[in-house]
Structures are given as structure tokens and as C-alpha cells.
Design a protein around this motif. Structure first.
Motif, short mmCIF file in Angstrom:
data_model
loop_
_atom_site.label_atom_id
_atom_site.label_comp_id
_atom_site.label_asym_id
_atom_site.label_seq_id
_atom_site.Cartn_x
_atom_site.Cartn_y
_atom_site.Cartn_z
N HIS A 1 27.88 9.64 -14.64
CA HIS A 1 28.92 8.66 -14.97
C HIS A 1 30.00 8.56 -13.88
CE1 HIS A 1 27.33 8.16 -19.02
NE2 HIS A 1 27.20 9.48 -19.08
N LEU A 2 29.62 8.93 -12.66
CA LEU A 2 30.61 8.97 -11.58
C LEU A 2 31.18 7.59 -11.25
CD1 LEU A 2 32.01 10.87 -9.59
CD2 LEU A 2 30.13 10.47 -7.97
N TYR B 1 36.45 13.27 -10.82
CA TYR B 1 35.96 13.70 -9.51
C TYR B 1 37.14 13.99 -8.59
CZ TYR B 1 33.08 13.85 -5.30
OH TYR B 1 32.45 14.26 -4.14
N LYS B 2 38.18 13.16 -8.68
CA LYS B 2 39.39 13.40 -7.89
C LYS B 2 40.09 14.68 -8.34
CE LYS B 2 43.65 11.34 -6.15
NZ LYS B 2 44.38 12.60 -6.24
N LYS B 3 40.09 14.96 -9.65
CA LYS B 3 40.68 16.21 -10.14
C LYS B 3 39.98 17.41 -9.52
CE LYS B 3 42.68 15.16 -14.69
NZ LYS B 3 42.68 15.54 -16.11
N LEU B 4 38.66 17.36 -9.49
CA LEU B 4 37.91 18.46 -8.88
C LEU B 4 38.25 18.57 -7.40
CD1 LEU B 4 34.32 18.13 -10.42
CD2 LEU B 4 36.19 19.57 -11.18
N SER B 5 38.36 17.44 -6.73
CA SER B 5 38.70 17.46 -5.30
C SER B 5 40.07 18.08 -5.07
CB SER B 5 38.69 16.03 -4.75
OG SER B 5 37.40 15.46 -4.83
N ASP B 6 41.02 17.76 -5.94
CA ASP B 6 42.37 18.32 -5.80
C ASP B 6 42.37 19.83 -6.02
OD1 ASP B 6 43.33 15.78 -5.33
OD2 ASP B 6 44.06 15.46 -7.38
N LYS B 7 41.61 20.31 -7.01
CA LYS B 7 41.52 21.75 -7.25
C LYS B 7 40.89 22.45 -6.05
CE LYS B 7 43.03 21.09 -11.43
NZ LYS B 7 44.46 21.28 -11.72
N GLU C 1 40.47 26.23 -13.30
CA GLU C 1 40.83 24.84 -13.52
C GLU C 1 39.74 23.89 -13.01
OE1 GLU C 1 44.61 24.36 -11.67
OE2 GLU C 1 45.63 25.76 -13.03
N PHE C 2 39.12 24.24 -11.90
CA PHE C 2 38.04 23.44 -11.33
C PHE C 2 36.90 23.32 -12.35
CE2 PHE C 2 34.02 23.05 -9.05
CZ PHE C 2 34.28 22.08 -8.09
N HIS C 3 36.47 24.45 -12.88
CA HIS C 3 35.35 24.44 -13.82
C HIS C 3 35.74 23.88 -15.19
CE1 HIS C 3 32.31 26.62 -11.41
NE2 HIS C 3 33.37 27.13 -10.81
N ARG C 4 36.97 24.15 -15.63
CA ARG C 4 37.41 23.62 -16.92
C ARG C 4 37.52 22.10 -16.88
NH1 ARG C 4 43.34 25.03 -18.52
NH2 ARG C 4 43.61 23.50 -16.84
N SER C 5 37.91 21.56 -15.73
CA SER C 5 38.09 20.11 -15.62
C SER C 5 36.81 19.36 -15.93
CB SER C 5 38.57 19.74 -14.21
OG SER C 5 39.88 20.19 -13.99
N GLU D 1 35.83 32.52 0.33
CA GLU D 1 35.36 31.56 1.33
C GLU D 1 34.00 30.97 0.94
OE1 GLU D 1 38.44 34.08 3.18
OE2 GLU D 1 36.69 34.49 1.92
N ASP D 2 33.12 31.82 0.41
CA ASP D 2 31.81 31.33 -0.03
C ASP D 2 31.96 30.38 -1.22
OD1 ASP D 2 30.52 32.77 1.92
OD2 ASP D 2 30.00 34.46 0.60
N THR D 3 32.93 30.69 -2.09
CA THR D 3 33.14 29.86 -3.28
C THR D 3 33.52 28.44 -2.93
OG1 THR D 3 33.73 31.74 -4.70
CG2 THR D 3 34.57 29.58 -5.36
N VAL D 4 34.44 28.27 -1.97
CA VAL D 4 34.84 26.90 -1.62
C VAL D 4 33.68 26.14 -0.99
CG1 VAL D 4 37.32 27.32 -1.47
CG2 VAL D 4 35.90 27.68 0.55
N LYS D 5 32.84 26.84 -0.24
CA LYS D 5 31.65 26.19 0.33
C LYS D 5 30.72 25.71 -0.79
CE LYS D 5 31.63 28.97 4.58
NZ LYS D 5 30.92 30.06 5.32
N GLU D 6 30.54 26.58 -1.79
CA GLU D 6 29.67 26.22 -2.92
C GLU D 6 30.28 25.08 -3.73
OE1 GLU D 6 29.20 30.02 -4.80
OE2 GLU D 6 28.27 30.86 -2.99
N HIS D 7 31.60 25.11 -3.92
CA HIS D 7 32.26 24.01 -4.62
C HIS D 7 32.11 22.71 -3.86
CE1 HIS D 7 35.21 26.53 -7.30
NE2 HIS D 7 33.95 26.66 -7.65
N ARG D 8 32.22 22.76 -2.55
CA ARG D 8 32.03 21.56 -1.74
C ARG D 8 30.61 21.02 -1.88
NH1 ARG D 8 34.64 17.74 -0.90
NH2 ARG D 8 36.40 18.99 -0.12
N GLN D 9 29.63 21.93 -1.92
CA GLN D 9 28.24 21.50 -2.11
C GLN D 9 28.06 20.87 -3.49
OE1 GLN D 9 26.47 25.44 -1.15
NE2 GLN D 9 25.21 24.35 0.33
N ILE D 10 28.69 21.46 -4.49
CA ILE D 10 28.62 20.89 -5.85
C ILE D 10 29.18 19.47 -5.85
CG2 ILE D 10 29.66 21.05 -8.16
CD1 ILE D 10 29.38 24.12 -7.92
N MET D 11 30.31 19.28 -5.19
CA MET D 11 30.93 17.95 -5.12
C MET D 11 30.00 16.95 -4.44
SD MET D 11 33.97 18.27 -6.51
CE MET D 11 34.86 16.85 -5.90
#
Length: 219
Positions: A98-99, A108-114, A137-141, A177-187
């Protein structure tokens, strides 16, 4: 009866706020009488709120001493990550599907901000608790995006366990550092509607944190 329920809710919300804000420390005992006075409620509704929090495994009660924050167990860790995988995989996929809707773009912007906040913490304070709050907050969003109140209630009940386990996982050097890389991949996978790859990545992302927690608690 209604007044009693309101007071119990007040005491419950007060305690949840203290836990969420990191005001209660692990291993420290807290007096029911003293905490009830601070919350501005009588002992009975406060005790009922404490019993509810014990059932939800936020705290552990010791009759002669009071209560403490819940001491995490291997069962808690496995149960939490099983629940997170089931809920979050569905929710992340729904966001991807539903993006193109207004709500999808908003979340999607909320996730980007987190995610940007997490990058900033790495570049400045490198504080694991601040980073973990943004991670929660990223995952709860994404659970909020779906708009299912029952899902949100379940996720909220696991808030302390999720936060504690997240902070613990960041004790491993390089995990932030690995987490933000994985979050970026998720995005990126959400944006490109790569649903199968997205599910696999979420499983890997959560499994890494689970294994770190299990290793630490066993040692």
C-alpha cells in the motif's frame, strides 16, 4: 467500580511511563506504598496495576520487598522474537503493498525519519539506549501503519521486553552500524515491492538480535 478502574488505569499508565522513560532500574526493589503515593492513588488500585504488569512480564513481585523490573529469561527472548517476526513481517509487507496510498507514503516517511535519527545517534553520542528507542519506534511505526488495535495492544504489552532485548543486542560491537544498514535495505525492499526478499531480510534482522540476546543471557 468505575472509579476503581480509573485509578487502576492511572496507576498502570504511571508505571508504564516510568518503564518506558527508563526511570526504573533493573535489580532495584520498589515499594508499593511509596510508588502508590507518588502516583497519587491508593494502595489497592496500585497493587492491581502491579499485578497486571506482572502478568504482562514487565515486573517481578517479591512479597517482602516490593517489585523489580522483570528479569529476562531465554523463554522471554524466544517468545518475543517469534511474535515480532509474525507481526512485523505482515506489517512491513502491507506497507509495501500500500505504499502508493497517502497513508503508505506518510508511514514510509516516518520510517525514514526514525532511520535518519539512528544515523545521527551513531555519528554523535553513540548511546545504545537512545538508539534502541529509535529502533523500537521504527518497528512500532510499521505496526501502527496497519491500524489494527489488537496488534498494537499486543505489541505494546511486549514493549519492555522488546526495548530491553534491543538495548542488549547493541552491546555487541558494530551492531548499531549493521542495524542501520539492514533498516536501509528494508526501506529499499519496501519501495521496490520485493516481498519475498523483504520477509527473508526481516527474519535475518531479528534472528541476529535474538542470537546475541541468547548468547549474553546464557553467559
Amino acid at each position: 467500580m468505575k472509579d476503581t478502574q480509573m485509578l487502576q488505569s492511572k496507576a498502570y499508565d504511571h508505571l508504564i511511563g516510568l518503564i518506558k522513560d527508563g526511570k526504573l532500574r533493573e535489580g532495584e526493589y520498589y515499594s508499593l506504598n511509596k510508588m502508590a503515593q507518588e502516583a497519587g492513588v491508593s494502595r489497592t488500585p496500585f497493587r492491581d496495576a502491579v499485578l497486571r504488569l506482572e502478568q504482562e512480564r514487565y515486573i517481578d513481585i517479591f512479597p517482602s520487598k516490593g517489585f523489580t523490573l522483570h528479569k529476562m529469561t531465554e523463554e522471554d527472548i524466544l517468545e518475543t522474537y517469534q511474535l515480532r517476526f509474525a507481526l512485523e513481517t505482515y506489517c512491513f509487507k502491507q506497507l509495501s503493498i500500500h505504499l502508493d496510498t497517502e497513508r503508505g507514503r506518510q508511514y514510509y516517511k516516518k520510517l525514514s525519519d526514525k532511520l535518519e535519527s539512528q544515523y545521527e545517534i551513531i555519528d554523535t553520542s553513540h548511546n545504545s539506549e537512545d538508539f534502541a528507542r529509535k529502533d523500537y519506534e521504527f518497528h512500532r511505526s510499521v505496526v501502527q501503519f496497519v491500524g489494527n488495535e489488537s496488534m498494537l495492544e499486543i505489541y505494546r504489552r511486549f514493549m519492555y521486553r522488546i526495548f530491553w532485548q534491543t538495548v542488549t543486542s547493541f552491546l555487541q560491537e558494530g551492531r548499531m552500524e549493521d542495524t542501520v544498514k539492514e533498516h536501509r535495505q528494508i526501506m529499499d525492499m519496501i519501495k521496490n515491492h520485493q516481498l519475498t526478499e523483504l520477509e527473508d531480510l526481516i527474519m535475518d534482522h531479528l534472528n541476529i538480535a535474538q542470537e546475541i540476546n541468547l548468547k549474553i543471557i546464557k553467559n
